[in-house]
Design a protein around this motif. Structure first.
Motif, PDB file in Angstrom:
ATOM      1  N   LEU A   1     -13.803  83.279  81.028  1.00  0.00           N
ATOM      2  CA  LEU A   1     -14.355  82.834  82.308  1.00  0.00           C
ATOM      3  C   LEU A   1     -13.942  81.385  82.588  1.00  0.00           C
ATOM      4  O   LEU A   1     -13.538  81.050  83.703  1.00  0.00           O
ATOM      5  CB  LEU A   1     -15.879  82.949  82.289  1.00  0.00           C
ATOM      6  N   SER A   2     -14.025  80.555  81.568  1.00  0.00           N
ATOM      7  CA  SER A   2     -13.630  79.150  81.725  1.00  0.00           C
ATOM      8  C   SER A   2     -12.146  79.024  82.042  1.00  0.00           C
ATOM      9  O   SER A   2     -11.737  78.196  82.872  1.00  0.00           O
ATOM     10  CB  SER A   2     -13.948  78.362  80.445  1.00  0.00           C
ATOM     11  N   LEU A   3     -11.322  79.850  81.389  1.00  0.00           N
ATOM     12  CA  LEU A   3      -9.871  79.810  81.624  1.00  0.00           C
ATOM     13  C   LEU A   3      -9.520  80.227  83.048  1.00  0.00           C
ATOM     14  O   LEU A   3      -8.711  79.580  83.717  1.00  0.00           O
ATOM     15  CB  LEU A   3      -9.150  80.726  80.625  1.00  0.00           C
ATOM     16  N   LEU A   4     -10.122  81.305  83.519  1.00  0.00           N
ATOM     17  CA  LEU A   4      -9.786  81.829  84.842  1.00  0.00           C
ATOM     18  C   LEU A   4     -10.137  80.852  85.953  1.00  0.00           C
ATOM     19  O   LEU A   4      -9.424  80.747  86.954  1.00  0.00           O
ATOM     20  CB  LEU A   4     -10.494  83.162  85.087  1.00  0.00           C
ATOM     21  N   THR A   5     -11.236  80.139  85.787  1.00  0.00           N
ATOM     22  CA  THR A   5     -11.657  79.209  86.834  1.00  0.00           C
ATOM     23  C   THR A   5     -10.818  77.928  86.847  1.00  0.00           C
ATOM     24  O   THR A   5     -11.007  77.081  87.717  1.00  0.00           O
ATOM     25  CB  THR A   5     -13.151  78.848  86.679  1.00  0.00           C
ATOM     26  N   THR A   6      -9.851  77.805  85.911  1.00  0.00           N
ATOM     27  CA  THR A   6      -8.906  76.679  85.982  1.00  0.00           C
ATOM     28  C   THR A   6      -7.780  76.982  86.955  1.00  0.00           C
ATOM     29  O   THR A   6      -7.034  76.066  87.326  1.00  0.00           O
ATOM     30  CB  THR A   6      -8.297  76.360  84.597  1.00  0.00           C
ATOM     31  N   VAL A   7      -7.632  78.242  87.351  1.00  0.00           N
ATOM     32  CA  VAL A   7      -6.590  78.609  88.322  1.00  0.00           C
ATOM     33  C   VAL A   7      -7.038  78.171  89.710  1.00  0.00           C
ATOM     34  O   VAL A   7      -8.051  78.662  90.217  1.00  0.00           O
ATOM     35  CB  VAL A   7      -6.328  80.131  88.317  1.00  0.00           C
ATOM     36  N   PRO A   8      -6.334  77.255  90.367  1.00  0.00           N
ATOM     37  CA  PRO A   8      -6.738  76.807  91.699  1.00  0.00           C
ATOM     38  C   PRO A   8      -6.749  77.978  92.697  1.00  0.00           C
ATOM     39  O   PRO A   8      -5.738  78.644  92.889  1.00  0.00           O
ATOM     40  CB  PRO A   8      -5.650  75.790  92.076  1.00  0.00           C
ATOM     41  N   GLY A   9      -7.903  78.210  93.266  1.00  0.00           N
ATOM     42  CA  GLY A   9      -8.044  79.318  94.204  1.00  0.00           C
ATOM     43  C   GLY A   9      -8.949  80.420  93.678  1.00  0.00           C
ATOM     44  O   GLY A   9      -9.532  81.167  94.462  1.00  0.00           O
ATOM     45  N   ILE A  10      -9.055  80.553  92.371  1.00  0.00           N
ATOM     46  CA  ILE A  10      -9.923  81.582  91.781  1.00  0.00           C
ATOM     47  C   ILE A  10     -11.331  81.005  91.628  1.00  0.00           C
ATOM     48  O   ILE A  10     -11.564  80.091  90.834  1.00  0.00           O
ATOM     49  CB  ILE A  10      -9.395  82.054  90.406  1.00  0.00           C
ATOM     50  N   GLY A  11     -12.261  81.546  92.401  1.00  0.00           N
ATOM     51  CA  GLY A  11     -13.645  81.096  92.333  1.00  0.00           C
ATOM     52  C   GLY A  11     -14.420  81.790  91.234  1.00  0.00           C
ATOM     53  O   GLY A  11     -13.932  82.747  90.616  1.00  0.00           O
ATOM     54  N   LEU A  12     -15.619  81.338  91.011  1.00  0.00           N
ATOM     55  CA  LEU A  12     -16.454  81.878  89.935  1.00  0.00           C
ATOM     56  C   LEU A  12     -16.751  83.364  90.138  1.00  0.00           C
ATOM     57  O   LEU A  12     -16.657  84.160  89.197  1.00  0.00           O
ATOM     58  CB  LEU A  12     -17.766  81.090  89.848  1.00  0.00           C
ATOM     59  N   LYS A  13     -17.089  83.767  91.373  1.00  0.00           N
ATOM     60  CA  LYS A  13     -17.426  85.167  91.636  1.00  0.00           C
ATOM     61  C   LYS A  13     -16.229  86.083  91.392  1.00  0.00           C
ATOM     62  O   LYS A  13     -16.356  87.154  90.801  1.00  0.00           O
ATOM     63  CB  LYS A  13     -17.916  85.329  93.070  1.00  0.00           C
ATOM     64  N   THR A  14     -15.035  85.659  91.825  1.00  0.00           N
ATOM     65  CA  THR A  14     -13.821  86.452  91.611  1.00  0.00           C
ATOM     66  C   THR A  14     -13.505  86.538  90.125  1.00  0.00           C
ATOM     67  O   THR A  14     -13.128  87.600  89.623  1.00  0.00           O
ATOM     68  CB  THR A  14     -12.634  85.833  92.368  1.00  0.00           C
ATOM     69  N   ALA A  15     -13.662  85.420  89.410  1.00  0.00           N
ATOM     70  CA  ALA A  15     -13.407  85.424  87.961  1.00  0.00           C
ATOM     71  C   ALA A  15     -14.358  86.379  87.254  1.00  0.00           C
ATOM     72  O   ALA A  15     -13.941  87.149  86.370  1.00  0.00           O
ATOM     73  CB  ALA A  15     -13.567  84.011  87.411  1.00  0.00           C
ATOM     74  N   LEU A  16     -15.633  86.354  87.638  1.00  0.00           N
ATOM     75  CA  LEU A  16     -16.619  87.262  87.045  1.00  0.00           C
ATOM     76  C   LEU A  16     -16.232  88.714  87.280  1.00  0.00           C
ATOM     77  O   LEU A  16     -16.237  89.538  86.358  1.00  0.00           O
ATOM     78  CB  LEU A  16     -18.002  86.998  87.653  1.00  0.00           C
ATOM     79  N   PHE A  17     -15.875  89.032  88.526  1.00  0.00           N
ATOM     80  CA  PHE A  17     -15.551  90.417  88.866  1.00  0.00           C
ATOM     81  C   PHE A  17     -14.269  90.871  88.169  1.00  0.00           C
ATOM     82  O   PHE A  17     -14.172  92.009  87.698  1.00  0.00           O
ATOM     83  CB  PHE A  17     -15.415  90.565  90.383  1.00  0.00           C
ATOM     84  N   LEU A  18     -13.290  89.989  88.082  1.00  0.00           N
ATOM     85  CA  LEU A  18     -12.040  90.307  87.382  1.00  0.00           C
ATOM     86  C   LEU A  18     -12.306  90.682  85.927  1.00  0.00           C
ATOM     87  O   LEU A  18     -11.777  91.672  85.411  1.00  0.00           O
ATOM     88  CB  LEU A  18     -11.095  89.104  87.423  1.00  0.00           C
ATOM     89  N   ILE A  19     -13.121  89.894  85.268  1.00  0.00           N
ATOM     90  CA  ILE A  19     -13.426  90.131  83.854  1.00  0.00           C
ATOM     91  C   ILE A  19     -14.159  91.459  83.678  1.00  0.00           C
ATOM     92  O   ILE A  19     -13.860  92.237  82.763  1.00  0.00           O
ATOM     93  CB  ILE A  19     -14.265  88.971  83.281  1.00  0.00           C
ATOM     94  N   VAL A  20     -15.108  91.742  84.568  1.00  0.00           N
ATOM     95  CA  VAL A  20     -15.906  92.966  84.450  1.00  0.00           C
ATOM     96  C   VAL A  20     -15.054  94.214  84.658  1.00  0.00           C
ATOM     97  O   VAL A  20     -15.076  95.138  83.842  1.00  0.00           O
ATOM     98  CB  VAL A  20     -17.087  92.943  85.450  1.00  0.00           C
ATOM     99  N   VAL A  21     -14.301  94.268  85.754  1.00  0.00           N
ATOM    100  CA  VAL A  21     -13.574  95.504  86.087  1.00  0.00           C
ATOM    101  C   VAL A  21     -12.363  95.731  85.195  1.00  0.00           C
ATOM    102  O   VAL A  21     -11.889  96.863  85.059  1.00  0.00           O
ATOM    103  CB  VAL A  21     -13.146  95.549  87.570  1.00  0.00           C
ATOM    104  N   THR A  22     -11.840  94.668  84.571  1.00  0.00           N
ATOM    105  CA  THR A  22     -10.678  94.832  83.693  1.00  0.00           C
ATOM    106  C   THR A  22     -11.065  94.886  82.223  1.00  0.00           C
ATOM    107  O   THR A  22     -10.192  95.010  81.370  1.00  0.00           O
ATOM    108  CB  THR A  22      -9.679  93.670  83.887  1.00  0.00           C
ATOM    109  N   ASP A  23     -12.383  94.791  81.952  1.00  0.00           N
ATOM    110  CA  ASP A  23     -12.866  94.731  80.571  1.00  0.00           C
ATOM    111  C   ASP A  23     -12.171  93.591  79.832  1.00  0.00           C
ATOM    112  O   ASP A  23     -11.591  93.773  78.765  1.00  0.00           O
ATOM    113  CB  ASP A  23     -12.629  96.061  79.848  1.00  0.00           C
TER     114      ASP A  23
END
Length: 323
Positions: free
Chosen positions: A191-213
């Motif tokens: 979660l911490s890594l994904l939110t370092t990508v400029p443009g990826i917000g917390l909600k999108t990072a959360l959903f990405l992690i959940v749906v991709t396991d």
């Protein structure tokens, strides 16, 4: 072609599910715990059970069979629909649909189902509830604006709407906190890594992690882009048909929408995405097409970051090209 002892197609609805085997006749069972057990008793060893993704209805049966060590596949309903159309079928019943699903599985390589963990299951439920509350909040805000425009002829209505909006805001905040807590339990680092990508917000990072396991369901970025449905489809035929390129839209609609919203921010703060957007627009392409390309780029960047285990670094090109 089929490597299983027998393949079963399942057409499932709210109250019952119809089953057609490749070597056995049609059966119907109740869509409840007793029906699941009855169906399980009829299955030979080394069988494959194939069903369509039908929102809520398929989930319990798929989880039950998986936990009882039965091979399960959950396929895209659109793929089965296209298969039925190709066969020029004129009859559509629950029985015929079960047979069509069985025939589809016999003719195609279908992916095996991986059961959701309790955390994944709760997170997906929370996201569905969050979507519902967000729509209600938008409707309530619009209604409030309408009342204010009218000069608030009914104070009672206005107070009720304000109270409802306050309640929805509180519930949405609670859901956001619960989602964050659940994902942090298992995927804090990612979660911490994904939110370092400029443009990826917390909600999108959360959903990405959940749906991709945690991105474990995909081996390449291309597979993930296809799953989301953010890959372009080309419409060309001969010399006369030159249709506009569009995204496939066969995939996860919720994640696709989140990424499209993230693309606006990425065009301002993500150097690689900004350059991509400007390059496409300068070629005379539409801004919407450029934003779709940026969303695709964001998804690939997220995949690279998650797989490499390194935070976003615009100067480290090799990480961002990881497939």
């Amino acid at each position: 072609m089929n490597k299983y002892k027998e393949t079963f197609g399942v057409d499932i609805s709210k109250d019952v599910f119809d089953v057609q085997g490749s070597a056995s006749s049609h059966k119907q069972f109740k869509n409840d715990a007793k029906g699941f057990v009855s169906f399980l008793k009829t299955l030979p060893q080394e069988s494959l059970v194939v069903m369509e993704a039908t929102g809520y209805y398929h989930y319990r049966l798929a989880q039950f069979l998986y936990k009882n060590k039965v091979l399960v596949s959950v396929v895209n309903p659109l793929s089965v629909k296209r298969f039925i159309q190709m066969k020029l079928a004129k009859v559509k019943t629950d029985k015929s649909d079960a047979k069509a699903i069985c025939d589809y599985a016999l003719s195609n390589e279908v992916p095996l189902y991986n059961a959701l963990t309790d955390v994944q299951s709760e997170c997906l439920q929370l996201f569905r509830l969050l979507d519902s509350y967000l729509k209600k909040r938008t409707a309530t805000k619009n209604k409030l604006h309408g009342e204010e425009t009218l000069g608030i002829p009914s104070r009672f209505v206005y107070r009720s709407l304000k109270k409802n909006l306050k309640h929805l805001n509180k519930e949405i905040e609670g859901i956001d906190q619960r989602l964050l807590a659940l994902v942090k339990e298992e995927q804090q680092q990612q979660l911490s890594l994904l939110t370092t990508v400029p443009g990826i917000g917390l909600k999108t990072a959360l959903f990405l992690i959940v749906v991709t396991d945690g991105f474990s369901k995909f081996e390449t970025a291309s597979q993930l882009c296809s799953y989301v449905g953010i890959t372009p489809t080309i419409r060309e035929s001969g010399s006369s048909v030159r249709g506009r390129s569009r995204i496939s839209k066969v995939g996860n609609k919720k994640l696709r929408n989140l990424l499209f919203l993230c693309a606006f921010n990425a065009c301002k703060h993500n150097k690689a995405c900004q350059e991509l957007y400007e390059r496409i627009v300068n070629k005379g392409k539409s801004k919407k097409l450029a934003l779709i390309a940026v969303a695709n780029k964001l998804l690939k960047q997220s995949f690279a970051i998650a797989k490499s285990g390194r935070p976003y670094d615009p100067s480290y090109i090799s990480v961002l090209k990881l497939q």
